[in-house]
Every structure is written in C-alpha cells, then in structure tokens.
Design a protein around this motif. Structure first.
Motif, mmCIF file in Angstrom:
data_model
loop_
_atom_site.group_PDB
_atom_site.id
_atom_site.type_symbol
_atom_site.label_atom_id
_atom_site.label_comp_id
_atom_site.label_asym_id
_atom_site.label_seq_id
_atom_site.Cartn_x
_atom_site.Cartn_y
_atom_site.Cartn_z
ATOM 1 N N ALA A 166 -14.353 56.080 -11.441
ATOM 2 C CA ALA A 166 -13.408 55.242 -12.169
ATOM 3 C C ALA A 166 -12.359 56.064 -12.913
ATOM 4 O O ALA A 166 -11.401 55.501 -13.453
ATOM 5 N N GLY A 167 -12.536 57.376 -12.941
ATOM 6 C CA GLY A 167 -11.573 58.234 -13.633
ATOM 7 C C GLY A 167 -11.715 58.205 -15.137
ATOM 8 O O GLY A 167 -10.760 58.514 -15.873
ATOM 9 N N ILE A 168 -12.908 57.873 -15.637
ATOM 10 C CA ILE A 168 -13.125 57.785 -17.078
ATOM 11 C C ILE A 168 -13.445 59.165 -17.639
ATOM 12 O O ILE A 168 -14.320 59.875 -17.138
ATOM 13 N N SER A 169 -12.726 59.529 -18.686
ATOM 14 C CA SER A 169 -12.921 60.845 -19.287
ATOM 15 C C SER A 169 -12.658 60.764 -20.788
ATOM 16 O O SER A 169 -11.555 60.416 -21.214
ATOM 17 N N ASP A 178 -6.803 54.393 -18.229
ATOM 18 C CA ASP A 178 -5.567 53.658 -18.512
ATOM 19 C C ASP A 178 -5.803 52.169 -18.740
ATOM 20 O O ASP A 178 -5.199 51.553 -19.614
ATOM 21 N N LYS A 179 -6.661 51.569 -17.931
ATOM 22 C CA LYS A 179 -6.973 50.151 -18.077
ATOM 23 C C LYS A 179 -8.422 49.932 -17.676
ATOM 24 O O LYS A 179 -8.995 50.725 -16.929
ATOM 25 N N PRO A 180 -9.045 48.851 -18.170
ATOM 26 C CA PRO A 180 -10.452 48.600 -17.842
ATOM 27 C C PRO A 180 -10.669 48.507 -16.333
ATOM 28 O O PRO A 180 -9.818 48.018 -15.593
ATOM 29 N N VAL A 181 -11.818 49.001 -15.894
ATOM 30 C CA VAL A 181 -12.174 49.010 -14.473
ATOM 31 C C VAL A 181 -13.264 47.970 -14.220
ATOM 32 O O VAL A 181 -14.319 47.981 -14.867
ATOM 33 N N ASP A 182 -12.992 47.053 -13.284
ATOM 34 C CA ASP A 182 -13.976 46.029 -12.923
ATOM 35 C C ASP A 182 -15.065 46.627 -12.037
ATOM 36 O O ASP A 182 -14.787 47.432 -11.135
ATOM 37 N N VAL A 183 -16.307 46.212 -12.289
ATOM 38 C CA VAL A 183 -17.460 46.687 -11.518
ATOM 39 C C VAL A 183 -18.226 45.478 -10.978
ATOM 40 O O VAL A 183 -18.406 44.479 -11.678
ATOM 41 N N VAL A 184 -18.660 45.581 -9.723
ATOM 42 C CA VAL A 184 -19.457 44.534 -9.082
ATOM 43 C C VAL A 184 -20.745 45.153 -8.555
ATOM 44 O O VAL A 184 -20.721 46.235 -7.951
ATOM 45 N N LEU A 185 -21.859 44.482 -8.780
ATOM 46 C CA LEU A 185 -23.143 44.915 -8.232
ATOM 47 C C LEU A 185 -23.445 44.094 -6.989
ATOM 48 O O LEU A 185 -23.590 42.864 -7.065
ATOM 49 N N HIS A 191 -12.077 35.269 -8.152
ATOM 50 C CA HIS A 191 -12.814 35.219 -9.413
ATOM 51 C C HIS A 191 -12.108 36.033 -10.497
ATOM 52 O O HIS A 191 -12.714 36.338 -11.538
ATOM 53 N N GLY A 192 -10.856 36.415 -10.235
ATOM 54 C CA GLY A 192 -10.109 37.204 -11.214
ATOM 55 C C GLY A 192 -10.516 38.656 -11.256
ATOM 56 O O GLY A 192 -10.256 39.354 -12.247
ATOM 57 N N ILE A 193 -11.133 39.147 -10.191
ATOM 58 C CA ILE A 193 -11.611 40.535 -10.126
ATOM 59 C C ILE A 193 -10.707 41.315 -9.185
ATOM 60 O O ILE A 193 -10.531 40.930 -8.022
ATOM 61 N N ASN A 194 -10.140 42.421 -9.670
ATOM 62 C CA ASN A 194 -9.186 43.194 -8.879
ATOM 63 C C ASN A 194 -9.507 44.684 -8.924
ATOM 64 O O ASN A 194 -9.961 45.195 -9.956
ATOM 65 N N ASP A 195 -9.248 45.358 -7.800
ATOM 66 C CA ASP A 195 -9.439 46.816 -7.724
ATOM 67 C C ASP A 195 -10.813 47.231 -8.263
ATOM 68 O O ASP A 195 -10.933 48.217 -8.989
ATOM 69 N N CYS A 196 -11.822 46.488 -7.899
ATOM 70 C CA CYS A 196 -13.151 46.748 -8.451
ATOM 71 C C CYS A 196 -13.858 47.868 -7.692
ATOM 72 O O CYS A 196 -13.527 48.192 -6.552
ATOM 73 N N ILE A 197 -14.847 48.440 -8.366
ATOM 74 C CA ILE A 197 -15.766 49.382 -7.728
ATOM 75 C C ILE A 197 -17.058 48.621 -7.443
ATOM 76 O O ILE A 197 -17.669 48.056 -8.354
ATOM 77 N N VAL A 198 -17.435 48.568 -6.184
ATOM 78 C CA VAL A 198 -18.664 47.884 -5.783
ATOM 79 C C VAL A 198 -19.803 48.890 -5.726
ATOM 80 O O VAL A 198 -19.667 49.959 -5.113
ATOM 81 N N ILE A 199 -20.902 48.571 -6.368
ATOM 82 C CA ILE A 199 -22.112 49.394 -6.272
ATOM 83 C C ILE A 199 -23.082 48.664 -5.353
ATOM 84 O O ILE A 199 -23.623 47.614 -5.696
ATOM 85 N N ASP A 200 -23.262 49.198 -4.152
ATOM 86 C CA ASP A 200 -24.128 48.587 -3.155
ATOM 87 C C ASP A 200 -25.557 49.060 -3.383
ATOM 88 O O ASP A 200 -25.893 50.223 -3.141
#
Length: 494
Positions: free
Chosen positions: A479-482, A134-141, A233-242
């Motif tokens: 992220a629900g990407i399909s 639905d909308k872009p997904v923010d990702v953080v490493l 930093h303008g990052i919301n609802d992100c997925i963090v990859i630890d």
C-alpha cells in the motif's frame, strides 16, 4: 546497558505495585490522545501501547528485562509520555521504552534534562506533516476463514483515524443459512483459540454489512473473483487479500484483477510458478511499485526464513533438515474419512500425522542461497494452533550453545528482524504460551543443541496470528505506507 537505572528493592511490594499501576492507568488516555489526535503510536520495545489494558502496559514494561537485562519502570516512561504530550508531533511511531532507557542510561549522566533530551531526539517529528500514505487504501478480504478473520481483527485494530488502511469488505460464498450474515459476524466475534473480539460488532442486514468498532464492512457473495464489482460498493483501487489458496499462480490469481476496483492482490499461501514469494523483514525489498500480485508464502516459510538468514549470515549453512511439528488444520478430518492426501484422512484430534511440507524448498524462493541445502518434513499434531519448526543444521564454523543463543538474542532484540524473531529464555514455556505472538517465530534458547558445527534450533510460531501479522506487514508495503519512526529506521507498525 549500565546499572544506573537499577532501583532498590521496595520496602513494600504491594505499595510499589499500586503506584506503578496508577501510572500505567494514567498512560491510557495519554497514549489514546496521541494516537487519535496526532496519529502518533507509542510502543515499548516494539510492543504497542495503543488500546492496551493497565496490566498489558505493565507487562510490556516487565518484558524489557529480557532485552536489556535490567528493569524498565513506569516511573521512567510516564514522564516521557507527559513530555511528548506537550509537543506538536506529526504522524509517527515512537518507542517510548527505548527513549526512556537511552535517557536514563546515557543523557542524564551528561547533564541533560528529560525535556531537553526528548526535544533533541524527536525534533525531526515536531510539526511534521508527512503522512503515512497520500490517501486511505481500501482493503478487501477474499475468504473469511481462520486467516481471513484474524486479518480482519488486525485491520480493525489498526484503523485508528482511518487515514491509512481501511477494511471495506469481505467476499465469501453463500453458506446457505438464512442468517448467513449473522453467522459470519459471530465467527469474528468469538474465537475458540484467540478469544473474544476486542470491541463491538453489530449486523446491518439492510446494508448487507457488519460494523466492527465503527468500521462498516460489506459482505459480498461471489463464486468467482472476476465477477465482483467493488466499485458498486464504493470501493476503488483496493488491495485484495486472497485467503482461499485456490488460485496460486500468476495466471489464476490475476482473475482478481478482472474485478472492477481492484488494484493489487496478496495471496496468503505459497505462490507457484513465477509469483513472488515474500517474507516480511527478509525480502520485502523486492516488492516494486509495479507489482500487482504477491504471495506472502506459508506460515512455516515465514517462521524459518528469518532465523535461517541470520544463522547463514553469521555462521554459514552447509546443509540441514527442517522438521515441522504443526498444529492440525481445517484441511484434515475430525474423524477418519476419505482424503485425497496420504494419512490426512485420519482423525486430526486423535493422531500425530506424518505429512509433507514444501517449506524447506519454498524458502529458497525467499533466500536463494538456501537452494538445494535443505530437506523438510512435517508432523501434524493434535493441537489447534501454534507450531514448531526444528532446524537441524550443519554450519561452516563451530560455535557453542552460549554463543549461538546470545547471537540470536541480539538478532531478536536489536536487528532489523526483531519484528520477525522473538526470543525466549524460559525453561517452562509450552505451545499455548505463544498463542497471539505477533512474531514470525520465537527462538527457544533453552532447547538449543550444539555439537561443534552441528546445531539444532527450536522455533515456536503462531501459525495463525503470527503469520497474519506478517501478511499485514506486506500489506503495508504494497500500500506504500511508511511512518516516520523513533528509533529512526524502524520498519513496519505492528
């Protein structure tokens, strides 16, 4: 496959090469336009054509002979791409190679034109407005070591139009050097194993970020995950990859969720306790929309789980032993020095080091039917990347080398695990040939040993890049990407 497509041997190999080279060169803007303007990604038997060189495209065509025991020519795929370019296709992933093979081997004999066949097969994609998310997904490493930097490369390469996954930041501890940001960017730009970054990188000291192929990536310094305010930093609802492997159970890993702007967390190490261990293509169906913490297991678990599942489904596994011949890692010492673990204190580039691996036991978290059936051990060897897993198994029924190899070939090429298992029939391959492999493992058919119900299988795996690709596949799932795909039912985009 029939022999309808077999071409006569050219009178002049060089002239034939130059013609095919010209066709491959013409494909680059066609593939680029489809990706950029319509979010349509093109593949040849699972190998992406996006951002590939002329020679890479030609090698992907050549690869098909291993799959279908027949050639695939640029003369056959070029018209397919041209026809696709005239259609208003929605966001999707299309295997151009399979389209071409199916037409020339089947539909052409039934009197259909190429345009008619493609319109029939891709009709469900015409004017489609279904978006991958639905909308872009923010990702953080979180962590920027070997896996972190390779994840960055993959995410940057897959940004495309920026409407799915976007790498927004990396989190590290301050290194102490005044030019810390420049050093971080330099490690992304140059890699001794995986080569140069494909693109451009610039450093913006004022904004505390670096820009890679147009992607601005903030560098955030923090010592504790709960201290980071990503929303600042303008990052919301992100997925963090630890990528640190420091926090490995539910309670410890959940510290990330205390940071502002975090939605979900993926751990790139084996999870402990009740944390779900997921191997893409095997048990990723267990990921639910409510899961906020997931482990991507280990590189070795990712390498052995797919072939173990395949072999158990077909032949049944009674028991076995997994021996990992593993490239040395940053955990070991360059020269002899103190180390809390046995033997790992000895010089990694100079020694083979026997050590333990939890992969044989950990695989039971992914494949419960393997519980109590496997033992395992590991030998660290003086190579920087690419490892091997040796499966020494007792099966429930007898087989032969030929039967087992043909079964694994079909699994690697035609099953739902074809993104996890690659197949090699070459008697000449060595470990460095698999640097950059996107598969979880590559089955080496030349090394297979069978004695009745006792088999020994050899699996190569890029323990850095192949594993990172598996993590990316889990990331898409989280992220629900399909995407809509051709052939229908193809999963994943990498």
């Amino acid at each position: 496959m029939t022999d309808q497509r077999k071409r006569e041997r050219p009178d002049n190999y060089f002239s034939d090469w130059k013609e095919r080279e010209a066709l491959a060169e013409a494909m680059i803007p066609q593939v680029g336009a489809l990706a950029r303007e319509q979010n349509v990604k093109c593949y040849i038997y699972g190998r992406s054509l996006v951002n590939q060189s002329v020679l890479d495209i030609m090698k992907s065509h050549r690869y098909v002979r291993q799959v279908e025991h027949n050639e695939l020519s640029e003369f056959e795929t070029a018209p397919v791409l041209e026809a696709m370019g005239t259609m208003q296709l929605g966001p999707s992933h299309i295997d151009v190679g399979r389209l071409a093979v199916e037409f020339y081997d089947k539909a052409q004999g039934e009197g259909m034109t190429l345009e008619e066949y493609i319109a029939q097969q891709l009709g469900f994609l015409v004017q489609s407005t279904q978006r991958p998310v639905d909308k872009p997904v923010d990702v953080v490493l979180y962590g920027f070591g070997r896996i972190g930097r390779l994840m960055a490369r993959i995410l940057i390469n897959k940004t495309d139009g920026g409407d799915s996954l976007r790498l927004r930041a990396v989190v590290v501890r301050r290194g102490g050097a005044e030019n810390d940001l420049v050093k971080r960017a330099s490690l992304l730009r140059r890699d001794s194993v995986h080569g140069a970054f494909q693109g451009t990188i610039r450093v913006d000291e004022d904004r505390q970020s670096f820009v890679a192929n147009g992607n601005e990536i903030k560098v955030i310094y923090a010592d504790r995950p709960e201290d980071v305010d990503y929303t600042a930093h303008g990052i919301n609802d992100c997925i963090v990859i630890d990528n640190t492997g420091v926090w490995r159970d539910d309670e410890a890993l959940s510290r990330h969720l205390e940071g502002k702007g975090v939605s979900k967390v993926i751990l790139t190490a084996p999870g402990k306790g009740q944390l779900k261990n997921i191997v893409a293509g095997i048990n990723d169906g267990e990921i639910s929309s409510t899961d906020r913490l997931i482990s991507a297991a280990s590189c070795t678990t990712n390498a052995i789980a797919p072939p173990l599942k395949a072999l158990d489904d077909e032949f049944g596994i009674v028991s076995g032993h997994v021996e990992t011949v593993h490239a040395y890692t940053n955990d070991q010492n360059l020269i002899d020095n103190y180390h809390k673990a046995d033997r790992r204190g000895r010089s990694a580039p100079l020694n083979m080091v026997i050590t333990e691996t939890g992969a044989a036991k950990a695989v039971a978290k992914v494949l419960p039917q393997m519980q109590g059936k496997l033992t395992g051990n590991a030998i660290r060897v003086p190579t920087p990347n690419v490892s091997m897993a040796i499966l020494n198994l007792t099966l429930k029924k007898e087989t032969t080398v030929e039967e087992l190899n043909e079964f694994m070939r079909n699994i690697a090429l035609h099953s739902t695990m074809r993104k996890q298992i690659n197949f090699s029939a070459s008697p000449e391959v060595v470990s460095s040939d698999f640097v950059g492999s996107r598969a979880a493992c590559v089955f080496d058919a030349q090394a297979t040993i069978v004695n009745g119900a006792h088999v020994v299988c050899y699996l190569w795996y890029d323990n850095e890049y192949g594993y990172s690709c598996q993590v990316y596949r889990i990331l898409e799932k989280m992220a629900g990407i399909s995407y809509l795909t051709y052939p229908k039912g193809d999963s994943g985009t990498l």
